[in-house]
Design an enzyme around this catalytic site. Sequence first.
Site, PDB file in Angstrom:
ATOM      1  N   GLU A  88      20.298   9.362   5.347  1.00  0.00           N
ATOM      2  CA  GLU A  88      19.593   8.575   4.483  1.00  0.00           C
ATOM      3  C   GLU A  88      17.951   9.105   4.437  1.00  0.00           C
ATOM      4  OE1 GLU A  88      19.783   6.194   8.392  1.00  0.00           O
ATOM      5  OE2 GLU A  88      20.749   7.686   7.290  1.00  0.00           O
ATOM      6  N   LYS A 114       0.898  -1.129  -0.129  1.00  0.00           N
ATOM      7  CA  LYS A 114       0.076  -0.116  -0.033  1.00  0.00           C
ATOM      8  C   LYS A 114       0.896   1.290  -0.111  1.00  0.00           C
ATOM      9  CE  LYS A 114      -2.454  -0.795   3.785  1.00  0.00           C
ATOM     10  NZ  LYS A 114      -1.437  -1.920   4.079  1.00  0.00           N
ATOM     11  N   CYS A 163      25.224   7.624  12.882  1.00  0.00           N
ATOM     12  CA  CYS A 163      24.796   7.584  14.125  1.00  0.00           C
ATOM     13  C   CYS A 163      25.536   6.834  15.165  1.00  0.00           C
ATOM     14  CB  CYS A 163      23.233   7.121  14.111  1.00  0.00           C
ATOM     15  SG  CYS A 163      22.397   7.739  15.989  1.00  0.00           S
ATOM     16  N   LEU A 164      25.077   5.579  15.474  1.00  0.00           N
ATOM     17  CA  LEU A 164      26.149   4.689  16.252  1.00  0.00           C
ATOM     18  C   LEU A 164      27.219   4.341  15.568  1.00  0.00           C
ATOM     19  CD1 LEU A 164      26.377   3.112  18.981  1.00  0.00           C
ATOM     20  CD2 LEU A 164      25.113   1.219  17.834  1.00  0.00           C
ATOM     21  N   ARG A 181      20.501   9.886  21.769  1.00  0.00           N
ATOM     22  CA  ARG A 181      20.432  10.504  23.035  1.00  0.00           C
ATOM     23  C   ARG A 181      22.265  10.910  23.414  1.00  0.00           C
ATOM     24  NH1 ARG A 181      15.694   9.769  25.696  1.00  0.00           N
ATOM     25  NH2 ARG A 181      14.534   7.934  24.861  1.00  0.00           N
ATOM     26  N   LYS A 226     -13.374 -10.858 -14.517  1.00  0.00           N
ATOM     27  CA  LYS A 226     -14.080 -11.353 -13.464  1.00  0.00           C
ATOM     28  C   LYS A 226     -14.016 -10.738 -12.171  1.00  0.00           C
ATOM     29  CE  LYS A 226     -13.707 -15.899 -10.743  1.00  0.00           C
ATOM     30  NZ  LYS A 226     -13.086 -17.099 -10.712  1.00  0.00           N
ATOM     31  N   GLU A 239      -8.785  -3.396  14.923  1.00  0.00           N
ATOM     32  CA  GLU A 239      -8.127  -2.157  15.014  1.00  0.00           C
ATOM     33  C   GLU A 239      -8.333  -1.259  14.316  1.00  0.00           C
ATOM     34  OE1 GLU A 239      -5.473  -5.719  16.663  1.00  0.00           O
ATOM     35  OE2 GLU A 239      -6.420  -5.036  14.884  1.00  0.00           O
ATOM     36  N   MET A 267      29.160   6.118  13.529  1.00  0.00           N
ATOM     37  CA  MET A 267      29.913   7.295  13.994  1.00  0.00           C
ATOM     38  C   MET A 267      30.379   7.363  15.214  1.00  0.00           C
ATOM     39  SD  MET A 267      29.759  10.556  15.691  1.00  0.00           S
ATOM     40  CE  MET A 267      30.188  12.231  15.746  1.00  0.00           C
ATOM     41  N   PRO A 310      -9.451 -14.444  -2.894  1.00  0.00           N
ATOM     42  CA  PRO A 310      -9.171 -13.563  -1.737  1.00  0.00           C
ATOM     43  C   PRO A 310      -9.432 -12.021  -2.111  1.00  0.00           C
ATOM     44  CG  PRO A 310      -7.290 -15.215  -2.166  1.00  0.00           C
ATOM     45  CD  PRO A 310      -8.339 -15.268  -3.403  1.00  0.00           C
ATOM     46  N   LYS A 323      -5.438 -16.759  -8.340  1.00  0.00           N
ATOM     47  CA  LYS A 323      -6.588 -17.065  -7.765  1.00  0.00           C
ATOM     48  C   LYS A 323      -7.246 -15.717  -7.388  1.00  0.00           C
ATOM     49  CE  LYS A 323      -7.098 -21.522  -7.659  1.00  0.00           C
ATOM     50  NZ  LYS A 323      -8.243 -22.224  -8.491  1.00  0.00           N
ATOM     51  N   HIS A 369      21.058  11.274  10.388  1.00  0.00           N
ATOM     52  CA  HIS A 369      20.773  10.115   9.651  1.00  0.00           C
ATOM     53  C   HIS A 369      20.592  10.859   8.086  1.00  0.00           C
ATOM     54  CE1 HIS A 369      20.166   6.879  12.283  1.00  0.00           C
ATOM     55  NE2 HIS A 369      20.157   7.976  13.222  1.00  0.00           N
TER      56      HIS A 369
END
Length: 538
Positions: A509, A18, A381-382, A462, A223, A149, A384, A190, A187, A507
């Site tokens: 990315e 999706k 991050c970590l 942090r 169909k 949900e 580095m 579904p 099929k 980050h």
Amino acid sequence: MKTKFIFVTGGVVSSIGKGLASASLGALLEARGLRVSMQKLDPYINVDPGTMSPFQHGEVFVTDDGAETDLDLGHYERYTSARLSKRSNFTTGQVYFSVIEKERRGDYLGGTVQVIPHITDEIKHKILENAKGADVAIVEVGGTVGDIESLPFLEAIRQFKADRGAGNVLYLHVTLVPYIKTAGELKTKPTQHSVKELREIGIQPDILICRCEKDLPHDMKAKIALFCNVEEKGVITSADAEHIYAVPLALHKQGLDDQVVDKLNIWTKAPDLAPWESVVEKLRNPLKGEVHIAIVGKYVNLTESYKSLAEALTHGGIANDCRVYLRYLDSEKLESEGLGGLLDDVDAILVPGGFGERGTEGKIKAIEYARTRKVPFFGICLGMQMAVVEYARNVCGLDNAFSSEFRPDCANPVIHLMEEQKGVERKGGTMRLGAYPCSLSKGTFAHRAYGSLDVSERHRHRYEFNNAFREILVSKGLVISGIYKEGDLVEIVEVADHPWFLGCQFHPEFKSKPLNPHPLFRTFIAAALEHRGKRSQA
């Protein structure tokens, strides 16, 4: 123009695509000159995914304003120019939290607070807030039709057609048409049952995107159209694609965007898809060969944990006209079993972000290998932070150097807790999050990559570089190439006597796009390509 709404739902199974379908449609509508907003509704009760394990949820995508969000928002930002924010992703937890706060304030004037209308009204309010200023608002409902949900969200979007008018709302349902190998057949049952369940809720889909291994034959489309009460042209095939950036072109070829603008009564120019065609051509037929990148991390058994990272490396390949192959290496195994030649044939090494001590020594071994063997290295991050630890131990002679995150009593905590994080006890939403400015030093890898001295990047951490050790590290050759001036925080470190060795606390990315690759990934892949050339000549 009055804002039009497209609601994207999914059936049969989760992770059906999706998010990619929504992002691809957003790209097509933008190519027609429309302003698009993107939003994801998540039915889980967590306030956000920030405290969820990567193995449970995959990557946590961070926006400029510091929201910790679903990884689908990464797809939205990569495919479109929509500026996403905290309003772009909300959960059941946030909705109920907001409604309960209003009830406690007395906003409901003593009335009985119920799912309908109070919860559904809150959902609609959040959708409308995010859609302001857009020509078209694309709203993806997480989960699968039939999940308990999801019911309040589906009821809320059902009401939208009555609230906004039939010509202003479109329902798009992504479903699965499985191929049964033993029978040699596709099929449709579904999909029929999924749409039946959606219609029982009161939503009649206008368009179906059918995920399948191969293209649907005409009779099968007919169909599905008959049993699901949609036009035959509204049954769109989304067969498995060689590259995810080919999906917008494949959907356009089947007329998806033409149908959407027609059903929503929008007049637009013809779409300009030349940039996407160029991206796909470079992915299919790269002119400069290939590179192999080792990703040394903790969550390699679920690569969705590094979704934006993998895509950013692909973008670096697009920018350099080469194909990028990724080799995921478990840092815990490197820690216990050693490198064992696993890095001898790679063209570059990347150590990504993460949490927890497990696997850190394996990452440090990989970083030492990259530094001493002159293999291009990128630490995020970590990654580095562990690069700083490796340098402190093996170049500066600080034998017990480490991060106080993992060993609070270590003798040389070259990485320590940020001052503003001291005393923080709550886990959710309390890290240093979102975009912060970074000032670069002239002549460094970072400066040459960005072509600017001032940049902005997104953070999620942090712990930080400990300035108490800055002098000794710099005296031994570590380059501090980027800082956050306001707090004098070290954001980027480099090793000068190296082809390309860079670690960043942020980050990058999260800001890379196929049509606009991030400069650090562009230059990192360029360095990998150069290193591969030297290896082949050796």
